[in-house]
Design an enzyme around this catalytic site. Structure first.
Site: not given
Length: 248
Positions: A48, A50, A201
């Site tokens: 996934r 973002d 991140r």
């Protein structure tokens, strides 16, 4: 199927709730497959990404039941006709029935782009993060080496992570000096056997704080393998992050 996309156009790879204003990459690909085949086909991505995160080599798998003899090159050509400009298919190949986009993956590689300027440069901001010229890049490079190896990344995951285990093996973690239109820049490379929710991140955000002098390298070393949540973590924005490739 290998696809690339500009994440600014999507709420992320995975389908979201009906209240989400932007479409997901998954919905766009499934819609193109339906137009091509007439089948309601479910597409599973390798991970996934973002909202705002881009991809050059996202890998997906799907089951095609009604047209088993269709050629790969015809699927690519047709799907790219039906897909929006912000997402395109680069490769399609038939695989064995036990292939799984997530479970079969052995290595994932991301990169994150940062440009170095005391003032923002708007054309770069959609795909790179601006950092100040005073940031100590050598400290960031030194700190990045700490992440290589097997570590418990509990401190470097976001809330609501659904992963059952928090230990990951990082194969590569380094900065490369590049430039954008004569503007000095950095490309952060990281490869691992898997990543926790927003882990890349958060690592980037941590390294920037080290470069700014707001966090010591020794503190980062302590956070690794600490097995505790780190409430002060701040993830870097999504716009500079790219899923580069997935290896099987």
């Amino acid at each position: 199927m290998t696809i690339s996309y500009d994440g600014a156009s999507f709420c992320g790879f995975q389908r979201q709730g009906e209240s989400e204003k932007l479409p997901s990459v998954q919905e766009s690909v499934e819609g193109a497959l339906f137009t091509l085949t007439g089948e309601k086909i479910s597409v599973l991505g390798s991970g996934r990404t973002d909202a705002g995160v881009h991809a050059l080599g996202q890998v997906c798998h799907f089951d095609l039941t009604e047209n088993p003899n269709i050629k790969e090159k015809n699927i690519i050509r047709a799907l790219n006709t039906f897909l929006p400009d912000s997402v395109k298919v680069s490769d399609v190949e038939f695989v064995s029935s036990d292939f799984h986009a997530i479970r079969s993956a052995k290595k994932k590689s991301y990169f994150y782009d940062l440009y170095i300027s005391n003032t923002p440069i708007p054309p770069l901001d959609s795909h790179a993060l601006n950092i100040n010229e005073k940031v100590d890049i050598e400290k960031m490079k030194e700190c990045a080496k700490l992440f290589i190896g097997s570590h418990d990344f509990t401190a470097f995951r976001a809330k609501h992570s659904s992963a059952k285990t928090t230990t990951r093996q990082v194969f590569n973690c380094r900065f490369e000096s590049i430039s954008f239109y004569n503007t000095p820049a950095l490309r952060f490379h990281i490869s691992a056997d898997g990543f926790l929710y927003k882990m890349v991140r958060i690592i980037i955000g941590t390294l920037i704080r080290v470069g700014e002098g707001n966090l010591k390298i020794e503190e980062v070393n302590r956070l690794l393998n600490d097995s505790k949540e780190w409430l002060a973590k701040v993830p870097a924005p999504p716009n500079g992050l790219f899923l580069e490739k997935v290896e099987y």
